[in-house]
Design a protein around this motif. Structure first.
Motif: not given
Length: 585
Positions: A445-446, A451-455, A489-490, A494-496
């Motif tokens: 989900s978006r 959340a992952a991008a912030k982390k 790419a990171f 990470y989200v996968s």
């Protein structure tokens, strides 16, 4: 394999694709029969009109026959519409099915296949060659069948009307058939050359456009233009040869048709002038139409046969790819679980080329949750280890295990789902940042992406872009810097949520600011999971739990950074000293 104009095996294989559309296929044949009957009936009606009503000046009968002629024309037009529309529709549906099958087949190829086959050639096969197959149905097979049926019906009616006039036509037809056959053979060779040159042209353009930066950096515009002109000239010559054969054949066909008509008019006219009742004015009028209906289709059959040949040649090239069995054998039966992350390489040997090993019997043990670094000179085999772990290539011998199970026992899809890779050369699709991160996975989900991008510290950078996460990065991500592409790419990795993370030269060739963000991202995404880091810059792997040093396909040293730098004369110590001495200077 050389394509044949009437390769029965190949033709039957193409026809198998018509099975899902059998109703439409039969419908096209049905309307082809109708067309041949209606077309042949028109001259016959015209004969009756001239002999029975025009000559005796019977107005009522003339009106009746004209009405009958009109009804026949309407039925012929309706039949022509459905015949052409359904034939083209059928061809496009078959093309759709073959293209889907081919692309799915290409997706399963080993990386070795793409190492050896130019991208432009695959594009040609997937687009223009497959499109040419549609013309077998839209311009070739059904059109030829319709014309042959039309000619057969016309000949039967002509012999029934006047066998003497028909005999003149029959004498002329083998001559035209003879020249048609020669024309077909010449065109087959010419069209094979055309398809070859189209593939060469596509390959050249694809590679040069993709590598345009290199072309311009090294001032090779003029050189590459001259190469393009040479390839384009060969393509031009191939097409000119087909034009030459057409220019010779069609005038010959016209001459034969005109001479036949002249003999019909001469012979029939003499009979009419001599008062013969065997030949009538109506028959003469009908025969002028019949000759056009016989010779024009025969002429056009040659042209349609060219379309058939092009389609058969293209189909042969497409089926060559479909018959290529170069896939990784997905024989595993175990769905890979969430891995703990224990990895073992046991006496693994591998080479990209036969008898030239790149990996020469290595043993490697990675514990769950460890971060190990692999270093060594270019060509030492570092990236090859990553390719083998993902099963992009098959090993020659030895075993690779994850959590004490041979990776060949896992299904290919489930294995790769648990492993994420961040490469040095990041590939981004011409799409939004969000879609490049999720790769259109509906399960991500978006909110998860944000959340992952912030982390990992990349949310701020993405929000600074126009349209934020919906920013279109264009082809290969040209709208972003190399460092920004690395950050995407990171985040994609990470989200996968992988069990095993691989960073392959992920921090090289980037600016200092991006490197700081990537270092932070690296610390976040490697935490709590098995990670393998390949790096030239040793400063990026000083904190690794274990450093593996490779040289010429062998592991020559293993240990922590501290252990390895204390080895006097060791490979790693020399590499470390040379890097940091260079950096200090």
């Amino acid at each position: 394999m050389k394509a044949k104009a009437f390769d029965t095996r190949l033709f039957k294989r193409i026809l198998k694709y018509t099975k899902p559309y059998q109703f439409r296929f039969n419908g096209v044949i049905f309307f082809a029969i109708f067309l041949s009957v209606f077309a042949a009936v028109r001259p016959f009606i015209l004969q009756g009109t001239v002999d029975t009503y025009i000559k005796p000046k019977d107005t009522y009968g003339l009106l009746m026959y004209v009405t009958l002629m009109g009804v026949t024309l309407i039925l012929e037009v309706v039949s022509q519409f459905f015949f052409v529309y359904w034939a083209n529709w059928l061809g496009q549906d078959i093309v759709k099915d073959i293209r889907n099958k081919m692309f799915k087949h290409i997706l399963s190829f080993k990386m070795k296949y793409f190492d050896n086959v130019p991208v432009g050639q695959l594009v040609t096969r997937s687009v223009s060659d497959i499109e040419a197959i549609a013309r077998i149905f839209s311009q070739g097979l059904f059109m030829i069948a319709s014309d042959l049926m039309k000619m057969a019906v016309c000949l039967l009616i002509m012999f029934w009307m006047n066998w003497q006039l028909s005999f003149i036509v029959v004498i002329a037809m083998p001559i035209l058939v003879f020249f048609t056959r020669i024309f077909q053979r010449k065109m087959q060779v010419a069209f094979e050359e055309v398809r070859t040159q189209i593939a060469n042209l596509n390959t050249f353009v694809q590679e040069r456009v993709t590598g345009m930066k290199i072309v311009q950096l090294f001032n090779r515009e003029d050189i590459e233009f001259e190469k393009f002109k040479a390839i384009n000239q060969k393509h031009n010559k191939a097409w000119i040869k087909t034009i030459l054969y057409n220019s010779i054949f069609f005038p010959i066909a016209d001459i034969i048709s005109s001479l036949t008509l002249a003999f019909i008019v001469l012979y029939g006219g003499i009979q009419i002038l001599n008062g013969s009742t065997f030949t009538t004015l109506g028959q003469m009028t009908a025969y002028t139409m019949f000759i056009a209906m016989l010779f024009n289709p025969l002429r056009q059959i040659a042209d349609k046969f060219n379309e058939m040949q092009l389609g058969m040649i293209a189909a042969n090239r497409v089926f060559d790819i479909l018959d290529t069995q170069d896939q990784i054998q997905d024989t595993g039966t175990v769905e890979a679980p969430v891995f703990k992350g224990n990895i073992q390489f046991k006496e693994v040997h591998f080479g990209y080329i036969a008898n030239e090993e790149v990996i020469k019997g290595i043993d490697l043990d990675v514990k769950a949750g460890q971060t190990i670094a692999i270093v060594g000179a270019t060509g030492a085999g570092k990236s090859t280890i990553i390719n083998l772990l993902n099963r992009f290539y098959e090993i020659n011998s030895g075993t690779i295990c994850i959590d004490d199970h041979n990776i060949e026992n896992y299904t290919l899809g489930s294995l790769r789902k648990q492993i994420a890779v961040v490469l040095q050369d990041v590939f981004l699709f011409a799409d939004t940042i969000f879609n490049n991160i999720t790769l259109n996975n509906p399960d991500i989900s978006r909110e998860q992406v944000l959340a992952a991008a912030k982390k990992i510290g990349v949310h701020k950078f993405i929000m600074s872009l126009p349209d934020n996460y919906d920013f279109d990065v264009k082809e290969r991500g040209v709208m972003l810097s190399s460092g920004q592409r690395q950050l995407i790419a990171f985040l994609r990795a990470y989200v996968s949520n992988p069990s095993i993370l691989i960073l392959d030269e992920a921090t090289s060739s980037i600016d200092t600011y991006s490197e700081e963000l990537i270092q932070k991202a690296t610390e976040t995404i490697t935490k709590g999971r098995t990670s393998i880091v390949i790096a030239h810059r040793l400063v990026t792997i000083l904190k690794a739990d274990k450093i593996v040093v490779m040289d010429k396909g062998l592991i020559v040293e293993q240990g922590t950074h501290q252990e390895l730098v204390e080895k006097t004369g060791g490979y790693y110590k020399n590499l470390y000293d040379s890097q940091f001495v260079t950096d200090d200077n």
